[in-house]
Design an enzyme around this catalytic site. Sequence first.
Site, PDB file in Angstrom:
ATOM      1  N   ASN A  28     -51.662  -3.345  19.305  1.00 37.59           N
ATOM      2  CA  ASN A  28     -50.382  -2.893  18.752  1.00 37.59           C
ATOM      3  C   ASN A  28     -49.443  -4.089  18.848  1.00 37.59           C
ATOM      4  O   ASN A  28     -48.990  -4.428  19.939  1.00 37.59           O
ATOM      5  CB  ASN A  28     -49.858  -1.699  19.566  1.00 37.59           C
ATOM      6  N   LYS A  57     -46.513  -4.313  17.796  1.00 40.62           N
ATOM      7  CA  LYS A  57     -45.094  -3.921  17.944  1.00 40.62           C
ATOM      8  C   LYS A  57     -44.241  -4.780  17.003  1.00 40.62           C
ATOM      9  O   LYS A  57     -44.667  -5.036  15.890  1.00 40.62           O
ATOM     10  CB  LYS A  57     -44.671  -4.021  19.410  1.00 40.62           C
ATOM     11  N   HIS A  64     -45.600   6.546  19.405  1.00 39.54           N
ATOM     12  CA  HIS A  64     -45.575   5.591  20.520  1.00 39.54           C
ATOM     13  C   HIS A  64     -44.332   5.852  21.373  1.00 39.54           C
ATOM     14  O   HIS A  64     -43.291   6.243  20.847  1.00 39.54           O
ATOM     15  CB  HIS A  64     -45.569   4.151  19.983  1.00 39.54           C
ATOM     16  N   GLU A  97     -42.237   3.957  22.562  1.00 41.37           N
ATOM     17  CA  GLU A  97     -41.041   3.208  22.139  1.00 41.37           C
ATOM     18  C   GLU A  97     -40.355   3.917  20.973  1.00 41.37           C
ATOM     19  O   GLU A  97     -39.131   3.877  20.840  1.00 41.37           O
ATOM     20  CB  GLU A  97     -41.434   1.765  21.785  1.00 41.37           C
ATOM     21  N   GLU A 139     -50.843   6.586  27.153  1.00 37.83           N
ATOM     22  CA  GLU A 139     -50.073   5.431  27.586  1.00 37.83           C
ATOM     23  C   GLU A 139     -48.984   5.875  28.556  1.00 37.83           C
ATOM     24  O   GLU A 139     -47.910   6.315  28.128  1.00 37.83           O
ATOM     25  CB  GLU A 139     -49.420   4.745  26.378  1.00 37.83           C
ATOM     26  N   GLY A 148     -45.964  -2.703  29.170  1.00 42.79           N
ATOM     27  CA  GLY A 148     -45.198  -3.942  29.204  1.00 42.79           C
ATOM     28  C   GLY A 148     -44.678  -4.303  30.584  1.00 42.79           C
ATOM     29  O   GLY A 148     -43.837  -5.176  30.739  1.00 42.79           O
ATOM     30  N   SER A 155     -50.439  -2.259  29.793  1.00 45.81           N
ATOM     31  CA  SER A 155     -50.804  -3.471  30.539  1.00 45.81           C
ATOM     32  C   SER A 155     -52.312  -3.643  30.686  1.00 45.81           C
ATOM     33  O   SER A 155     -52.793  -4.168  31.698  1.00 45.81           O
ATOM     34  CB  SER A 155     -50.114  -3.495  31.912  1.00 45.81           C
TER      35      SER A 155
HETATM   36  P1  13P Z   1     -48.734  -3.495  26.813  1.00 45.36           P
HETATM   37  O1  13P Z   1     -50.212  -3.721  26.681  1.00 45.36           O
HETATM   38  O2  13P Z   1     -47.919  -4.691  26.407  1.00 45.36           O
HETATM   39  O3  13P Z   1     -48.363  -2.935  28.134  1.00 45.36           O
HETATM   40  O4  13P Z   1     -48.366  -2.373  25.722  1.00 45.36           O
HETATM   41  C1  13P Z   1     -49.132  -1.235  25.657  1.00 45.36           C
HETATM   42  C2  13P Z   1     -48.718  -0.482  24.458  1.00 45.36           C
HETATM   43  O5  13P Z   1     -47.623   0.019  24.380  1.00 45.36           O
HETATM   44  C3  13P Z   1     -49.674  -0.379  23.361  1.00 45.36           C
HETATM   45  O6  13P Z   1     -49.244   0.534  22.410  1.00 45.36           O
END
Ligand code: 13P
Length: 248
Positions: A10, A12, A95, A97, A165, A171, A211
């Site tokens: 992803n 982002k 997601h 976010e 997640e 992150g 992560s």
């Molecule tokens: P990270 O791998 O950067 O923690 O992000 C995970 C994520 O949100 C994948 O959609």
Amino acid sequence: MSRKAFIAGNWKMNMTAESGEKLIKELAPLVKNASCDVALCVPAILIPAMTKAAQGTNIKIGAENVHWAKSGAYTGEISTDMLKEYGVEYVIIGHSERRQYFGETDESVNKRTLAALAAGLTPIVCVGELLEERENGSTEKVLDKQLTVGLNGIEDITKVVIAYEPVWAIGTGKTATDEQAQETIAYIRKKIGELFCPKCAEKVVIQYGGSMNAGNCKGLMAQPDIDGGLIGGASLKLDFATIVNYDK
Ligand code: 13P
């Protein structure tokens, strides 16, 4: 029971057409013998260029969101037709976010998911609890609602990919332990079994995200209910290939 592993990136709001193309060209030879399905979900504007860059490789290009309407006055949104025009197969929906910063709800997740399925796209539906929710013991309650409402009305649940997640792991460098991820994903599978049917639940691909990296992917992927990963930061670099090759 046989579920094919699925590792997806992803991106982002990262990368440009130039840096993205460079990365895909470098990744392609490294992941070409992968035993799992491989996808990179990229910002909508990069889809045409990344689709081109990934042509002839086993890397599928996915999207990070999709709207439920066929077309219309929805400024800033992307339709299933627009994605399909570029051969997109996968789309991330809900997601954390999107939920946290853009008002996405379980109801809108449901509408997007149903529209993606109706269009023949594979939705990657994200669920997961906040740190506070884990700490106060409400993880299962939170997941119950996300799954019950978000997946409401789906005819064939085996066409959906779920990404678990935990928000506190995204992150932050703070990965769920193998046991935490396994336990929660097993719970999600059980819940899907209750909502749909236990046999179907055994076929649903459930990824872990948060992560996940080149160092911890093997342990996570060794868990019986973890079928893949949704990778943020590590999908922006060649580490993604190491994760895809977790079994090599
Ligand atoms: P990270 O791998 O950067 O923690 O992000 C995970 C994520 O949100 C994948 O959609």
